[in-house]
Design an enzyme around this catalytic site. Sequence first.
Site, PDB file in Angstrom:
ATOM      1  N   LYS A   6      31.403 -37.754   6.338  1.00  0.00           N
ATOM      2  CA  LYS A   6      32.816 -38.083   6.074  1.00  0.00           C
ATOM      3  C   LYS A   6      32.937 -39.486   5.486  1.00  0.00           C
ATOM      4  CE  LYS A   6      32.967 -39.521  10.870  1.00  0.00           C
ATOM      5  NZ  LYS A   6      33.310 -39.179  12.238  1.00  0.00           N
ATOM      6  N   TYR A 225      40.178 -71.587  -0.965  1.00  0.00           N
ATOM      7  CA  TYR A 225      41.576 -71.467  -0.530  1.00  0.00           C
ATOM      8  C   TYR A 225      41.764 -72.102   0.836  1.00  0.00           C
ATOM      9  CZ  TYR A 225      42.683 -68.053  -4.196  1.00  0.00           C
ATOM     10  OH  TYR A 225      42.902 -67.425  -5.393  1.00  0.00           O
ATOM     11  N   MET A 273      39.100 -62.945  -3.327  1.00  0.00           N
ATOM     12  CA  MET A 273      39.048 -61.550  -3.783  1.00  0.00           C
ATOM     13  C   MET A 273      37.757 -61.246  -4.533  1.00  0.00           C
ATOM     14  SD  MET A 273      41.697 -59.424  -6.196  1.00  0.00           S
ATOM     15  CE  MET A 273      43.089 -59.465  -5.092  1.00  0.00           C
TER      16      MET A 273
HETATM   17  C1  LIG Z   1      32.092 -39.471  12.938  1.00  0.00           C
HETATM   18  C2  LIG Z   1      31.716 -38.532  14.023  1.00  0.00           C
HETATM   19  C3  LIG Z   1      30.371 -38.444  14.453  1.00  0.00           C
HETATM   20  C4  LIG Z   1      29.290 -39.391  13.991  1.00  0.00           C
HETATM   21  O1  LIG Z   1      29.470 -40.610  14.694  1.00  0.00           O
HETATM   22  P1  LIG Z   1      28.439 -41.824  14.540  1.00  0.00           P
HETATM   23  O2  LIG Z   1      28.896 -42.805  15.567  1.00  0.00           O
HETATM   24  O3  LIG Z   1      28.610 -42.359  13.166  1.00  0.00           O
HETATM   25  O4  LIG Z   1      27.083 -41.293  14.787  1.00  0.00           O
HETATM   26  C5  LIG Z   1      30.078 -37.454  15.376  1.00  0.00           C
HETATM   27  N1  LIG Z   1      31.034 -36.640  15.874  1.00  0.00           N
HETATM   28  C6  LIG Z   1      32.336 -36.729  15.514  1.00  0.00           C
HETATM   29  C7  LIG Z   1      33.338 -35.809  16.103  1.00  0.00           C
HETATM   30  C8  LIG Z   1      32.720 -37.692  14.593  1.00  0.00           C
HETATM   31  O5  LIG Z   1      34.008 -37.791  14.247  1.00  0.00           O
END
Ligand SMILES: *Cc1c(COP(=O)(O)O)cnc(C)c1O
Length: 335
Positions: A6, A225, A273
């Site tokens: 993801k 800055y 930036m």
């Molecule tokens: C993102 C996610 C993972 C992976 O988590 P990590 O901490 O990156 O290993 C596993 N299970 C679910 C339900 C997640 O949302």
Amino acid sequence: MAAAVKAEGYGHGLIRTARALDADAFAVACVEEALALREAGIDRRILLLEGVFEADELPWCAQHALDIAVHQPEQLRMLELARLERPLRVWLKIDSGMHRLGLAPETTSAAFQRLRACSAVQAEIGLMSHLARADERDCDYTRQQLQTFETATAGLPGERSLANSAGILGWPDTHFDWVRPGIMLYGASPFVDSLAPDEDLRPVMSFHTRLIAIKRLRRGEPVGYGGTWLCPEDMDVGVAAVGYGDGYPRHAPSGTPALINGRAAALVGRVSMDMITLDLRRHPEARIGDPVLLWGEGLPVERIAQAAGTISYTLLCGVTARVRREVLPVALADG
Ligand SMILES: *Cc1c(COP(=O)(O)O)cnc(C)c1O
């Protein structure tokens, strides 16, 4: 093993990551990510971690052979009402203590039976939950979650899945049938108190830039800055071409490490930036054009995260589109 890809493969590129990983399944957060994988020709199982948000996504999920999580009664109702071309693979998600998604543990068995009765659901139903505090080493809460998950799923026939990266590395009892690694696949430690090398992990991403200017400044002159940093003596300051517009954290304070020509240097003054400024007092050899590593091999991203008061996940996910990606072949360690 379901690899979490993801959020653009934690910033490494969704398709690129999925092609590089030999996973049994890929875990994503939303239908857009699942669609992108299928359109790229990825034909492994894809698990939609939050399931569908609307009933009209169900036929589409069936058509693309997605695995979906069911974590709330509304989704259960959608499935009971759905008439699909072919049944879906479903994972019943139980709230064992995260208190974000998931059905109450005491309702697991009843929900399981209802799913079993759905024509839209395949006979084999998975059982999953998520750990809230596995990144803490010796934590009773994880033991309680494990206990809750085991009790809720006892006697049910489905495959079980509980462990994220921290569970995989720190809690062997949480592994069950399917593990769901995310951050560890990208070579960062999931633990609050360790760095990638401590876990035998190697960073996949190296984020680097170059020095574009070197400035001789006098004692007492402010840098950047707000003039938050004053030169303690006459000294050289290097300007590197990276900033929060590239995903370098705006809150990294003076003292945050970077590597110039492979050697440690400290950030001074505010991150802007497009640029950061670096203390060159210990780098008399530095020249314009020299490489500056922000994080990666030799400088764990966890250290930058710690300095900036965030976690490695946000830094990896946050590298912006304008940063040029270069994919290099990996030299794997021996054995
Ligand atoms: C993102 C996610 C993972 C992976 O988590 P990590 O901490 O990156 O290993 C596993 N299970 C679910 C339900 C997640 O949302």
